[in-house]
Scaffold this active site. Structure first.
Site, PDB file in Angstrom:
ATOM      1  CD  GLU A   1      13.054   3.647   8.068  1.00 30.57           C
ATOM      2  OE1 GLU A   1      12.933   2.842   7.077  1.00 30.57           O
ATOM      3  OE2 GLU A   1      13.421   4.707   7.860  1.00 30.57           O
TER       4      GLU A   1
ATOM      5  CB  CYS B   1      12.709   8.828   8.379  1.00 33.34           C
ATOM      6  SG  CYS B   1      13.529   7.651   7.445  1.00 33.34           S
TER       7      CYS B   1
ATOM      8  CE  LYS C   1      -1.759   3.259   1.793  1.00 30.22           C
ATOM      9  NZ  LYS C   1      -1.654   4.650   1.259  1.00 30.22           N
TER      10      LYS C   1
ATOM     11  CD  GLU D   1       9.951  12.851  11.326  1.00 32.30           C
ATOM     12  OE1 GLU D   1       8.890  12.247  11.496  1.00 32.30           O
ATOM     13  OE2 GLU D   1      10.849  12.070  10.548  1.00 32.30           O
TER      14      GLU D   1
END
Ligand code: ADP
Length: 494
Positions: free
Chosen positions: A263, A297, A188, A397
């Site tokens: 992750e 990331c 997905k 973030e």
């Protein structure tokens, strides 16, 4: 001479895209679609099937049939040979695939060769792991004559939920492990960048991967993604994305206790000591954030600088940042393209606003780009200095090209600040003192530490997260372990 590529990717010649299930293109059961845009222009470039529970059910059933079918009889050597055919077909289509990624998520063509090389290295490396699914023979103390061993069996149907910040690479963490071990997959991809995933699925069948081994369902995270995460016939989810969504995936996995590899987000520290070689540390720290327009990331978004060189470092960092070429990613001279979507642009601009209001000093960037780029989602690479580690721009973030520079006085203070975060994905230190490098290497609580460099990853080494950056190691020889389960066998040898 106009150096801007004028080709369009062949996959876009038909802009109406469906799911890829059991080797065929299938519209969503509901008939509904979503639109996907080119982030450089804001234009719709394709429609995607809007997947939901019914589509995920069909895709998982296809993956289950394929898992039990002729794919289960492929020997390691046959899987290896097949993966090398996959390698060759991806290499042949590499330019078209990277161009597709440029249209879909704004990845600059100047990075195309390195992206292509990385993908090919991953496939070649994972192909070598087909014969690494090793068990053990174990001496035992059972009465009688018993032979004991463990064997490693493929887990089954793997759900892969991947983000938009580089799907051409990130899909291979799942595809590589699944093809090497004999698992099957339902992917997905993220709603903002699906196209390279759909095209690769089609190429896999062309290379000879049996139909149903790799299926792709497109759509929204809360619909198709949530249905996959909760599906009772999915054995494991590999998820890459935000920590927030990772927590939702953990909850959804509880019903059938699926295994997870996560992750997640990061707010990685990059520590610069006064004795660092600034010729390398300045561009290294800058591109440790600005590469891929900050959409990485493990980006080193909190740059801790020893106070006695703060002024010089910030001056050089600001000057390097202002010299970066941001623009149309089809231009081979451009280093930074747009960010992926209007939503992401709004999020970044909001954080820049927060940084200004929190009292940090803006020394480079800070604005959306206008003129010829006004229709796209372009934001200037941005540097804030005199940031306090408690400010939101240093804690949350942002996932955009924004650096926060935080001064420190001692090594212990640097480590305390570096580890004062819920995340633990990456971190780096720049110094010419080897004992300081060693202290930091041991002290930074993260799954990956770089010394006098930033962001270098090799598939054979692998990486993983710590704390709320997730769990599950990717790459390296352990990679296949994530696709296998151990089975103990006790045999009466008479
Ligand atoms: P972002 O907010 O940056 O898009 P996400 O973590 O939400 O990051 O997205 C990463 C991937 O997770 C995408 O493929 C997205 O569609 C998917 N996703 C989002 N929400 C969910 C959810 N509740 N369950 C499963 N997948 C989801």
């Amino acid at each position: 001479m106009n150096s801007i590529a004028s080709k369009t990717p062949s996959f876009l010649s038909n802009p109406k895209k469906h799911h890829f299930i059991d080797g065929e293109w299938r519209p969503s059961v509901s008939g509904e679609v979503i639109e996907t845009r080119n982030p450089s222009t804001g234009e719709v470039i394709a429609t995607l099937a809007r997947g939901g529970q019914a589509d995920v059910d069909v895709a998982v059933a296809s993956a289950r049939r394929a898992f039990e079918g002729r794919w289960s009889r492929f020997t390691p050597s046959q899987r290896h040979a097949l993966m090398m055919k996959v390698h060759d077909i991806i290499e042949k289509n590499g330019d078209d695939l990277t161009l597709l990624e440029t249209y879909d998520m704004g990845s600059p063509v100047s990075r195309a060769n390195s992206v292509k090389d990385r993908v090919l290295q991953m496939i070649a490396y994972f192909a070598t792991l087909t014969s690494s699914c090793l068990g053990e023979t174990i001496p035992n103390s059972l009465p009688g004559n018993y032979f004991t061993m463990t064997i490693k069996a493929p887990l089954g149907v793997i759900g892969g939920i991947i983000p938009w910040n580089g799907p051409l690479v990130s899909q291979w963490w799942i595809l590589g492990g699944a093809l090497a071990t004999g698992c099957t997959v339902v992917l997905k991809p993220a709603e903002d960048a699906c196209l390279s995933v759909l095209r690769v699925a089609e190429l896999l069948v062309e290379a000879g991967v049996p139909k149903g081994v790799v299926n792709v369902v497109t759509g929204l995270g809360a619909e198709a993604g949530a249905a996959l995460a909760a599906h009772p016939d999915v054995d494991k989810i590999f998820f890459t994305g935000s920590t927030e969504t990772g927590k939702e995936i953990i909850k959804a996995s509880a019903a059938n206790m699926k295994r997870l590899s996560l992750e997640l987000g990061g707010k990685s520290p990059d520590i610069i000591f006064a004795d660092a070689d600034l010729e390398k540390a300045v561009p290294g720290a800058a591109m440790g954030v600005f590469a891929n327009s900050g959409q990485i990331c493990f980006a080193g978004t909190r740059v801790f600088v020893e106070r006695k060189i703060q002024n010089e470092f910030v001056e050089r960092l600001a000057s390097f940042t202002k010299g970066l070429n941001v623009g149309n990613p089809l231009d081979p001279n451009v280093q930074l393209g747009p960010v992926v979507s209007q939503r992401q642009l709004d999020r970044i601009m909001n954080y820049i606003d927060i940084g200004n209001k929190e009292g940090a000093d803006l020394v480079a960037g800070g604005s959306r780009l206008g003129a010829g780029l006004a229709k796209g989602y372009f934001v200037e690479p941005t540097v804030f200095t005199n940031v306090d580690n408690n400010m939101r721009i240093a804690r949350e973030e942002i996932f955009g090209p924004v650096i926060s520079v935080v001064p420190f006085d001692t090594a212990d203070e640097a480590l305390r600040l570096a580890n004062d975060t819920v995340y633990g994905l990456g971190g780096a230190v720049w110094t010419s003192n080897i004992s300081m490098a060693t202290k930091m290497m041991h002290g930074i609580k993260a799954g990956q530490v770089w010394v006098n460099c930033y962001g270098l990853l090799d598939v054979a080494v692998g990486f993983g997260g710590h704390k709320q950056s997730g769990y599950g190691w990717k790459g390296g020889s352990q990679h296949v372990e994530g696709f296998l389960y151990p089975k103990a066998v006790t045999m009466n040898a008479g």
